[in-house]
Every structure is written in C-alpha cells, then in structure tokens.
Scaffold this motif. Structure first.
Motif, PDB file in Angstrom:
ATOM      1  N   CYS A 707       0.855  -1.184   0.000  1.00 59.65           N
ATOM      2  CA  CYS A 707       0.000   0.000   0.000  1.00 59.65           C
ATOM      3  C   CYS A 707       0.893   1.237   0.000  1.00 59.65           C
ATOM      4  CB  CYS A 707      -0.907  -0.009   1.235  1.00 59.65           C
ATOM      5  SG  CYS A 707      -1.814   1.531   1.534  1.00 59.65           S
ATOM      6  N   VAL A 708       0.444   2.294  -0.671  1.00 57.84           N
ATOM      7  CA  VAL A 708       1.198   3.538  -0.706  1.00 57.84           C
ATOM      8  C   VAL A 708       0.309   4.670  -0.199  1.00 57.84           C
ATOM      9  CG1 VAL A 708       2.341   5.235  -2.184  1.00 57.84           C
ATOM     10  CG2 VAL A 708       2.676   2.792  -2.597  1.00 57.84           C
ATOM     11  N   THR A 709       0.846   5.471   0.702  1.00 61.08           N
ATOM     12  CA  THR A 709       0.134   6.660   1.171  1.00 61.08           C
ATOM     13  C   THR A 709       0.284   7.736   0.105  1.00 61.08           C
ATOM     14  OG1 THR A 709       0.653   6.068   3.456  1.00 61.08           O
ATOM     15  CG2 THR A 709      -0.124   8.301   3.053  1.00 61.08           C
ATOM     16  N   VAL A 710      -0.811   8.072  -0.526  1.00 56.56           N
ATOM     17  CA  VAL A 710      -0.749   8.950  -1.697  1.00 56.56           C
ATOM     18  C   VAL A 710      -0.852  10.425  -1.323  1.00 56.56           C
ATOM     19  CG1 VAL A 710      -3.224   8.926  -2.206  1.00 56.56           C
ATOM     20  CG2 VAL A 710      -1.582   9.173  -4.075  1.00 56.56           C
ATOM     21  N   HIS A 711      -1.431  10.725  -0.153  1.00 54.07           N
ATOM     22  CA  HIS A 711      -1.527  12.111   0.301  1.00 54.07           C
ATOM     23  C   HIS A 711      -1.595  12.099   1.825  1.00 54.07           C
ATOM     24  CE1 HIS A 711      -2.875  16.417  -0.103  1.00 54.07           C
ATOM     25  NE2 HIS A 711      -3.299  16.161   1.115  1.00 54.07           N
ATOM     26  N   HIS A 712      -0.726  12.886   2.432  1.00 52.22           N
ATOM     27  CA  HIS A 712      -0.728  12.957   3.905  1.00 52.22           C
ATOM     28  C   HIS A 712       0.157  14.099   4.366  1.00 52.22           C
ATOM     29  CE1 HIS A 712       3.264  10.658   4.668  1.00 52.22           C
ATOM     30  NE2 HIS A 712       3.208  10.983   3.405  1.00 52.22           N
ATOM     31  N   HIS A 713       0.020  14.436   5.637  1.00 57.04           N
ATOM     32  CA  HIS A 713       0.959  15.311   6.324  1.00 57.04           C
ATOM     33  C   HIS A 713       1.880  14.369   7.101  1.00 57.04           C
ATOM     34  CE1 HIS A 713      -1.129  19.245   5.731  1.00 57.04           C
ATOM     35  NE2 HIS A 713      -2.125  18.413   5.465  1.00 57.04           N
ATOM     36  N   ILE A 714       3.123  14.275   6.695  1.00 53.25           N
ATOM     37  CA  ILE A 714       4.004  13.257   7.254  1.00 53.25           C
ATOM     38  C   ILE A 714       4.124  13.434   8.773  1.00 53.25           C
ATOM     39  CG2 ILE A 714       6.158  14.537   6.919  1.00 53.25           C
ATOM     40  CD1 ILE A 714       7.411  11.868   6.014  1.00 53.25           C
ATOM     41  N   PRO A 715       3.983  12.367   9.538  1.00 57.98           N
ATOM     42  CA  PRO A 715       4.124  12.458  11.000  1.00 57.98           C
ATOM     43  C   PRO A 715       5.592  12.599  11.377  1.00 57.98           C
ATOM     44  CG  PRO A 715       3.701  10.194  10.344  1.00 57.98           C
ATOM     45  CD  PRO A 715       3.644  11.001   9.092  1.00 57.98           C
ATOM     46  N   THR A 716       5.986  13.793  11.730  1.00 57.53           N
ATOM     47  CA  THR A 716       7.406  14.066  11.925  1.00 57.53           C
ATOM     48  C   THR A 716       7.932  13.501  13.245  1.00 57.53           C
ATOM     49  OG1 THR A 716       6.833  16.245  12.821  1.00 57.53           O
ATOM     50  CG2 THR A 716       7.357  16.109  10.474  1.00 57.53           C
ATOM     51  N   VAL A 758      -0.258  19.263  16.290  1.00 61.19           N
ATOM     52  CA  VAL A 758       0.098  18.269  17.310  1.00 61.19           C
ATOM     53  C   VAL A 758      -1.182  17.538  17.706  1.00 61.19           C
ATOM     54  CG1 VAL A 758       1.133  17.850  19.563  1.00 61.19           C
ATOM     55  CG2 VAL A 758       1.957  19.755  18.149  1.00 61.19           C
ATOM     56  N   VAL A 759      -1.203  16.222  17.472  1.00 59.94           N
ATOM     57  CA  VAL A 759      -2.403  15.423  17.707  1.00 59.94           C
ATOM     58  C   VAL A 759      -2.100  14.361  18.760  1.00 59.94           C
ATOM     59  CG1 VAL A 759      -4.060  13.833  16.645  1.00 59.94           C
ATOM     60  CG2 VAL A 759      -3.244  15.832  15.363  1.00 59.94           C
ATOM     61  N   VAL A 760      -3.054  14.119  19.650  1.00 57.05           N
ATOM     62  CA  VAL A 760      -2.905  13.160  20.738  1.00 57.05           C
ATOM     63  C   VAL A 760      -3.616  11.863  20.368  1.00 57.05           C
ATOM     64  CG1 VAL A 760      -3.307  12.758  23.205  1.00 57.05           C
ATOM     65  CG2 VAL A 760      -2.846  15.070  22.367  1.00 57.05           C
ATOM     66  N   LEU A 793      -5.297   7.803   1.749  1.00 56.81           N
ATOM     67  CA  LEU A 793      -5.429   9.249   1.926  1.00 56.81           C
ATOM     68  C   LEU A 793      -5.527   9.487   3.420  1.00 56.81           C
ATOM     69  CD1 LEU A 793      -6.121  12.223   1.203  1.00 56.81           C
ATOM     70  CD2 LEU A 793      -8.499  11.466   0.900  1.00 56.81           C
ATOM     71  N   GLU A 794      -4.491  10.068   4.011  1.00 57.85           N
ATOM     72  CA  GLU A 794      -4.469  10.218   5.472  1.00 57.85           C
ATOM     73  C   GLU A 794      -4.763  11.664   5.844  1.00 57.85           C
ATOM     74  OE1 GLU A 794      -1.541   9.433   9.297  1.00 57.85           O
ATOM     75  OE2 GLU A 794      -1.385   8.178   7.509  1.00 57.85           O
ATOM     76  N   LEU A 795      -5.798  11.836   6.645  1.00 59.19           N
ATOM     77  CA  LEU A 795      -6.272  13.155   7.043  1.00 59.19           C
ATOM     78  C   LEU A 795      -5.802  13.488   8.454  1.00 59.19           C
ATOM     79  CD1 LEU A 795      -9.851  12.449   5.715  1.00 59.19           C
ATOM     80  CD2 LEU A 795      -8.149  13.894   4.583  1.00 59.19           C
ATOM     81  N   VAL A 796      -5.651  14.784   8.712  1.00 58.19           N
ATOM     82  CA  VAL A 796      -5.241  15.224  10.046  1.00 58.19           C
ATOM     83  C   VAL A 796      -6.299  16.163  10.618  1.00 58.19           C
ATOM     84  CG1 VAL A 796      -3.440  16.326  11.447  1.00 58.19           C
ATOM     85  CG2 VAL A 796      -2.797  14.929   9.485  1.00 58.19           C
ATOM     86  N   ARG A 797      -6.315  17.411  10.171  1.00 57.23           N
ATOM     87  CA  ARG A 797      -7.301  18.368  10.678  1.00 57.23           C
ATOM     88  C   ARG A 797      -8.110  18.989   9.541  1.00 57.23           C
ATOM     89  NH1 ARG A 797      -3.713  21.293  15.465  1.00 57.23           N
ATOM     90  NH2 ARG A 797      -4.057  19.655  17.040  1.00 57.23           N
ATOM     91  N   GLU A 798      -8.233  18.298   8.425  1.00 55.37           N
ATOM     92  CA  GLU A 798      -9.013  18.810   7.311  1.00 55.37           C
ATOM     93  C   GLU A 798     -10.491  18.920   7.687  1.00 55.37           C
ATOM     94  OE1 GLU A 798      -5.319  17.117   5.462  1.00 55.37           O
ATOM     95  OE2 GLU A 798      -6.658  16.565   7.113  1.00 55.37           O
TER      96      GLU A 798
END
Length: 847
Positions: A707-716, A758-760, A793-798
């Motif tokens: 599987c490939v993550t095609v769109h995301h905000h990389i978790p640094t 920053v997400v918990v 497609l990985e979402l964060v705060r969209e």
C-alpha cells in the motif's frame, strides 16, 4: 544478582580507548561504510575491524557493531558483504533495526549475536516475542519505558534486555521520527538525524501564538541520568546498561563508564572497581562532562513538567546558581533552582528548592562557566574562573582575560559550570592508557605436580585455557620451596599484558618442592602467549554464496481494483468520505468511546471499517488492542510489532484482516516477505522511501501487497512527551494534567513560520504532523503499473469540505479519469502551506 554489563559508546579511537581504560564491559561502534545510526561520528573502517576487535578482546571486553538503519532494496548485496566482513572480524554482536539485516546475519553466520536496536521499536513483551523469531540474543528497550514497565517487560520476555541508562534523549520514539526526513531529506532511520527537536518553536493554541517568554525549545529534552535506577534494574535482571554518546569525546565516555561501572558493582554487592586511570567518581563530574540538564528521563515514569525545560538545546553542565551582583571583574552567585516550569504562557513562581536532585558542586579556579541570560536573542557569555571566594550564602567568582564580557551579565542570569580541566585531563589520560595493555582479563591458575615429575600449570581465562609444564622435574627443596607467594609472584606476574592473576590453586602441589625460577617464568610466558592467541582467535564458518534470494519469502499476489482508503480522525471527515461514496474507511480516534460510535456509523452506511492501532504498544497496552478487537472491525491497520503479535494470535474466526502501516518501517523485499508471513494482507511502504527505492521494492515484493500513502501530512515526531500537558497544565502525566487535549488544538510554529499540528492518540502520545501536505500523485501511473492497488489518503485536521474534495480528487486519479497534476491542483487549494513531493524526491543509496 548478576552485575549488568556496562556498554559504552565509541565514536572514534580516543573514545574507544577511554571506555576500555575506564572499565567498560562492552563497546558499541559504527562503521564508516554506513548503515549505522550515527553517520556524523568518525566511525571505523570495516577493512580495519579485525584489528579493533582484537584490541577490544585483549582488554577483556566485547564489541558490538551497529548496523541499525533501514536498508533499501538495491543495498541488500552491500549489506550482505558488510555482514561477512563483520562476522569474519570476530565481532561479538550486531545491533540492528531492519529485520532483513537480522535474517541475513543469521543465514551468513549463526554464531554472530543479533541485538534488536531501540530503532526497531520493540516496545513490549508481545513485540519482542514476535521479533525473537529473527534470532535475537538481546533487545534494547525504548527509552520511554519506566523501571516498572521494564520489570513487566522482563517478566514477559525470554530475551535479555538492554536499557539506556545515560545520555541524550530523543524526544521521539526511536525508529518513529521522520522530522529529518520530512524537512531535510536526512532520515534518522538512515543515521542522518538533523536534530529538529533541538530547534526553537512557538506554541500555537487554537490558532493563536502563545507567548512563553524565554521558553522556545519545546521539543528538546534534558539528558538522561539513570544512576538512581541502577539498583532496581540490576534487581530486575537487566543484562546491559547502555550509555549514549557516539558523538562525544573521551572525557564524557571515561567519566560515565567509571561511574556506572561502580554503581552497577555496588548494586549487586561487588567491590567497587578501580579504573586503569584516575577518573572522578564525583557525580558532579558526570554532568560537567556533558549535560543539557539533569533528568531521570522516563525511568521514574512520565513527568512532562521536568523532561523538557525549553530554555536551551545544548550542553550546559551543572547548575550553580543565580547572579545577584556584578562588580567589575567579580560576580556574586547564590544557589537557585535551575528549573523554571511554564504553564499557560506564564512562568510559575520558582520553588524554594530544586525541582530535581542535582549533585553539589564547589566551583574552583580553572572551571568554565556559562551565563544563561534567559533571552535567546542575547549572546551568551562565558569563560574560565580565575578565582573563587566562598561567602556566607554563595560564591564570589573572579574573571580575567580570556573571559566573559561582564558588562553583558546581570542580576538574575543563571550560572552553569560547563567545564572542568580535571575531567578533561582524566579523559585524555584514559584515551592514552586504553591503547596499551590494561591487564583486565582475570586468570585462574591451577598448579599440580609431584617429586620427580614436571610442574604442570593450567591457566583459565574465561572460556580459554592453556597448559604449560616445566622441563625440569620437581625436586625436594632445601628451604621453603614453592610457596603460594612464590608461585603467585613468578607465575602470576602478568604485568604489561592483557591479564592479571585472579586466583591460584596450589592444592595439587605438595609442599617443600622446587624447580628453577627461570622455568616458572618461562611457563608464564608460554601461558601468556597461548592465552593471548586464544583471546584474539576467530574461528567462524560463514555460509557460501548470496543468501538474499532464499530469504525473499514467497507470498501470493493480491489482485483487485485500485482504490483510495481514507484514514479519518474526526466525525466530520468520516461523514464527508461516506457522503462521497467511500466503501472502505480507516479510523484513528483520540478516544475509544467516540471510536465505537464512528465504527457503527460507518458500518450503518455500508462501508468496510478498519481501525488503526496506536503506533507504540507499551507493556500492558495490549488492553487497547483487545478493546479494538471487541469492536469487530473488518480490518486493523497495524502500526506496531506488539499489535501485530496480538492480532495475529487471535483465533482465525475472530481475527480481522490485517494491514501493516508505514511505522513497521518496511523498505526491502526480505523484511516485506517476513512481515507478510506473519499475517498481513498488505503493508504500507515506509515513508523513508523515495521514488527510486519504492519502485525497487515493488519490483521484488509480491504484486498487490504494498500500500502507498498517496496524500498525507508526514508524521514528523511521535513522542511520549505531551506538549499539551507540559504547556497547558501543571500536571506531570495523564492522571494529573486535566486533559487539555480535549478542549484545545495545539500546533508548533517553526522558524520559517510553518505551523505543524500536534495530535494526541488514545495512549496520550503526541504526533507532530508536517505543516505541508505530501503528495505521491505524480507516481500513481507508475505505481498502478507496478501492481499497487491500495492507496491511502491520510487526514489530520481537514474540514469536511476539504476532506470531500481530497477524496474525490484522488479517487478520480486512481481511476484514471484525471491527471496527476490536476489531483495536486485540487489538493493544494485548501493547503495553507502548499503540497510537496516530500520524501518522494530521490535520496542517497549506499552502494
């Protein structure tokens, strides 16, 4: 109790020599060929490794080589050849991150021990139970575990444990930090950490920047000092205590080794050892050698108020006090707490006593000081002390030339002792002494004989044994004969060699007998030569031919229609993708009650539901996985080795489909095959892969299983330290913080004004996500041609609207109805900081 091994860092020959002279039981080092997590250290050449191994073995110590990075597909032959050199040199063990390296090592040379690096994130007994199948002889537990958690870990594991006991702390879980990768193309998983955690950040709360005054290094932990934990860790049965510091010099190495070697001995009732050179055992010298501030790390449990102070990111040394007056060339200093807790953007009143124990230190002439001015924009002042006068409530320090500009020093500045010539000289002497014969290997001599027969001497040093006999026969002596004292002096005089006399057993020799002293000395010389040869001898069988093809476990291809799976973190995101027609979703919720409701809502809309595990499973946290299992998802997105072990062990009729996430760090076909063989349907390619490396992996991996993550905000950063608790509460852990994460959204703004969310998670861990989104849209046609069918497609705060737009764009891209450029254009519309190719740019491959 058995005394734990003291394992010392060696970034160069001086540090290695200092470690041996100070009494290290083992050393670990990296090779300049690459594949070690400290690429910036001087390191050692692999073609000279045999000489280094012999040197360490003659000092009575063991040598471990760090091969603790991820390996790209084209590099497998390079690593295989390097492993052959490492094994042939007589290395005692390798420390690895990538399962492929462990599997190759076991195939090439089963006699070479394999230790799991902390980079492998083997964070629980379940995790190490799974990873033990790689043939592990030891596991380095994560720095984030407390002593109580290490005790639980040890109780549930048959693999011996190694614990970091001293040195720098990474704010992120080892193996789970992608900040350097995301922001500089210098992956920490490839040994090129850029130390983004030591940079300044501003706190953003609910969209507004909050002024924290002088506190701006919000992710820079203090250093770990674990002396107080040594007795408990010895009682638990920890095999090794590890000192961090392959980028540090001989004074730091010698001081830390000597002090922890002494602490470990005292913890098990052994007499305190004497180093080969004089090294200060005053705890104060430990911090003067190198310290960013004194902390117990996580060994005493989480304390978010003390782990990060935030006023400095580099060496400070030992706190001395505060300036109360400057008078020409003198400064009056009185004791004061070095910790300044921060909450809600305002400094709390300073406590009357220090917030954690610091060793007492009496300043003296020659020591160096730094004046901490409390403002990052002001140049620091510092220099050597020329004279010290003790006064009633502190010290009067006199300065000269060279020295600080005291016109730039004022009342209220904090004072640190940052250097001590005595500590530096001790390190230099240790580096010199460690190059010679240290006499550290104890020899047991057994003497036997009878009148008219030769004297026979058996020497044992560890697992080595040598025997020598005199040419002359034993005769009746005119005097006392061969007394124990004479035998010890003549046979045990190992000065200038690798050995010392540990004990002598003369029970097999009658009293009153004699042979010439010259023959005793000759017997000693033969024994010494034979033992020296045995100590450095390497006798290993290496497998012939490449083992790579045989280790690529076959797995069936997985066909099907290419599709987008959206990973949602909020109700609004979930509703948006369901409204857009999603037939499969993945859920990553901060709390479990809401997660259960989200599962039911998605299921009621006819969607297949996947649930993401937490990224790290600590001892006892399998209960989180048990809760997820009770929700009966269609599949589980597995993010840790412990979670993989948990779900793979469920009865087949109760086991959901398992998909591995990026955090398993799969970058090559050997690891891919091994992980798939443990129950995964697919696994997500690691974020460390660029285009070239991803395509190389796809060429060798089973078709359709990546599987490939095609769109995301990389978790640094993925960190045990809670920014919310530290800066929005006075609580030290989740029990006392008041859970500000339920009421606020926090982000960190960096020096170029990018704002990183920053997400918990449900384990109260923080993930810092990159402000900029990363898109692999341009690769989708190639990925489809190479068999990729599952795109995330990985979402964060969209928002809901943004989510729907993203889902529609990438679904159309995968279906082939829009071009990659159009997908990126649509994705970028709502992105405040833009969309980049991120890690999909080409990175360096070691050949």
């Amino acid at each position: 109790m058995r005394r734990p091994e003291i394992l010392a860092p060696a970034g160069d020959r001086d540090a290695l020599a200092a470690a041996l002279a100070a009494g290290a039981d083992a050393v670990y080092l990296g090779l300049d060929d690459g594949f070690n997590a400290r690429a910036r250290a001087v390191n050692f050449p692999s073609d000279g490794l045999a000489e280094i191994v012999s040197w360490v073995h003659r000092a009575g110590a063991r040598l471990y080589v760090t091969l603790n990075t991820l390996v790209f597909e084209p590099e497998l032959p390079v690593v295989e050849e390097l492993l052959r050199r490492v094994a042939a040199a007589g290395t005692d063990a390798i420390i690895v991150q990538d399962p492929a390296v462990a599997l190759l090592a076991r195939a090439i040379c089963p006699a070479l021990e394999v230790h799991a690096s902390t980079q492998m994130t083997a964070s629980s007994p379940l995790a190490v139970g799974l990873l033990a199948k790689l043939g592990l002889a030891r596991v380095v537990v994560p720095r984030e575990l407390s002593v109580d958690e290490i005790r639980a870990y040890a109780a549930g594991s048959t693999v011996p444990l190694e614990v970091f006991i001293h040195g720098a702390l990474c704010v992120a879980w080892s193996g789970q930090c992608l900040s350097s990768e995301a922001w500089g193309g210098r992956s920490a998983n490839r040994g090129q950490c850029a130390q983004a955690c030591r940079l300044p950040y501003q706190l953003v709360v609910d969209g507004d920047v909050r002024d924290l005054g002088e506190v701006e290094y919000l992710l820079s932990p203090k250093d770990l000092v674990g002396l107080d934990a040594v007795p408990a860790l010895a009682e638990i049965g920890v095999a090794s205590l590890k000192i961090e510091g392959r980028l540090k010099g001989p004074s730091y190495v010698a001081t830390s080794v000597a002090q922890y070697r002494r602490a470990a001995a005292l913890a098990v009732g052994e007499p305190a050892p004497e180093p080969a050179v004089e090294v200060s055992l005053d705890p104060a010298s430990l911090h003067v050698a190198y310290s960013r501030g004194i902390s117990a790390g996580f060994l005493a449990g989480a304390d978010h108020q003390s782990l990060v102070e935030g006023r400095f990111p580099r060496h400070r040394g030992l706190p001395l006090g505060k300036v109360v007056k400057v008078d020409r060339d003198t400064v009056l200093v009185v004791p004061a707490p070095e910790q300044r807790p921060i909450t809600g953007g305002h400094a709390l009143p300073e406590p009357p006593e220090r917030t954690h124990a610091s060793p007492a230190l009496v300043p003296r002439a020659g020591m160096g000081v730094v004046f901490d001015r409390g403002r990052p924009d002001l140049a620091e002042q510092g220099g050597p002390i020329f004279g010290v006068d003790a006064i009633a409530d502190g010290y009067r320090l006199r300065f000269g030339d060279p020295g600080p500009d005291l016109s730039q020093v004022g009342a209220g500045d904090f004072v640190w002792i940052s250097s001590d010539p005595k500590v530096t000289r001790a390190g230099d002497k240790a580096a010199e002494a460690g190059r010679g014969a240290l006499g550290r290997i104890g020899v047991t001599l057994t003497v036997r004989g009878a009148a008219g027969a030769p004297l026979v001497v058996i020497a044992r040093a560890g697992r080595h044994e040598a025997t020598a006999a005199t040419t002359s026969t034993l005769q009746v002596a005119r005097g006392a004969g061969l007394t124990p004292e004479v035998l010890a002096d003549k046979l045990g005089g190992f000065g200038g060699t690798s050995f010392h006399l540990a004990s002598l057993d003369g029970a097999g020799l009658p009293t009153g007998l004699h042979v010439p002293v010259s023959e005793l000395k000759e017997a000693r010389r033969r024994l010494t030569a034979d033992l020296e040869a045995a100590v450095v001898r390497v006798d290993r069988q290496l497998a012939v031919g490449s083992q790579i093809a045989a280790l690529r476990s076959p797995a069936p291809a997985l066909e099907g229609q290419a599709h987008i799976v959206a990973l949602c973190r909020t109700d609004a995101q979930l509703d948006a993708v369901l409204d857009a027609g999603a037939r499969e979703v993945e859920l990553d919720w901060m709390e479990l009650v809401g997660l259960g409701k989200a599962v039911e809502r998605a299921r009621s809309r006819g969607a297949r539901v996947g649930i993401a595990t937490v990224r790290v499973q600590k001892p006892g946290e399998e209960r989180i996985d048990a809760h997820l299992a009770r929700l009966a998802p269609d599949h589980v997105l597995v993010r840790s080795w412990g979670s993989l072990a948990y779900f793979a062990a469920l009865p087949e009729d109760a086991r959901p489909a398992l998909h591995g996430d990026f955090s398993l760090n799969v970058t090559n076909s050997i690891t891919c095959g091994w992980v798939l063989a443990h129950g995964l349907t697919t696994l997500t390619a690691a974020h460390d892969l660029d285009r070239e490396q991803l395509l190389a992996l796809l060429a060798e991996a089973p078709r359709g299983r990546i599987c490939v993550t095609v769109h995301h905000h990389i978790p640094t950063f993925h960190t045990e330290h809670c920014v919310y608790a530290h800066l929005l509460s006075t609580g030290k852990d989740y029990k006392t913080c008041g859970r500000p994460c339920e009421h606020h959204e926090v982000a960190l703004r960096d020096r170029v004004e990018l704002v990183h969310p920053v997400v918990v998670d449900v384990g109260c861990r923080n993930t810092v996500f990159n402000a900029q989104a990363q898109s692999a849209a341009s690769l989708v046609p190639e990925l489809l041609a190479n068999g990729v069918r599952r795109f995330r497609l990985e979402l964060v705060r969209e928002t809901a609207a943004e989510t729907g737009q993203l889902f529609e764009a990438y679904s159309q891209l995968v279906a082939g109805t829009i071009a990659p450029a159009e997908a990126v254009r649509r994705a970028a519309v709502h992105e405040q900081f833009g969309v980049t190719r991120g890690t999909m740019r080409t990175l360096t491959v070691l050949r």
